[in-house]
Design a protein around this motif. Structure first.
Motif: not given
Length: 136
Positions: A113-127
């Protein structure tokens, strides 16, 4: 492990699966939205690039190219984030041997879940990453 002793394990697993499913769904929606925006930019690019034909409208073409480059870089950041995530997932996970099975599952789910949270945060914050790095 008996039936009654496995009930906490089921609950932990169901809770972890629910969190992972929500995070995966959120990430997929975000990625599809970003790439749909990229496709829209590509489809509308002839209109914006035609503005280079006139002296007074060439500024609009420059602004479009700058914006289009930002959207393309967002896609590159998303792809890079997915590559980094797959490298983290491919690494061996450490499950502590001591303790109950429920504790071991909690540890494993916490790491996933921690790894997925990091990935989702990076994807959502790409802009935001692209804007901060390149001033777009």
């Amino acid at each position: 492990m008996g039936f009654l002793a496995s009930i906490p394990l089921w609950l932990v697993t169901l809770l972890g699966c629910l969190v992972i499913t929500v995070l995966a769904f959120l990430m997929i929606l975000t990625v599809y939205g970003r790439f749909f925006r990229l496709y829209l930019y590509a489809a509308l690019s002839p209109v914006a690039l035609a503005s280079f034909a006139g002296e007074g409208t060439s500024q609009m073409g420059r602004a479009f190219l700058k914006s289009y480059m930002g959207v393309c870089l967002e896609g590159a950041v998303i792809v890079l984030a997915c590559i980094v995530f797959s490298a983290f997932v491919a690494s061996d996970t450490v499950v502590l041997g001591g303790g109950s099975v429920v504790t071991q599952v909690w540890g494993y789910l916490g790491e996933v879940i921690f790894n997925m949270l990091v990935l989702v945060g990076l994807v959502k914050g790409a802009d935001r990453v692209v804007r901060e790095m390149f001033g777009m």
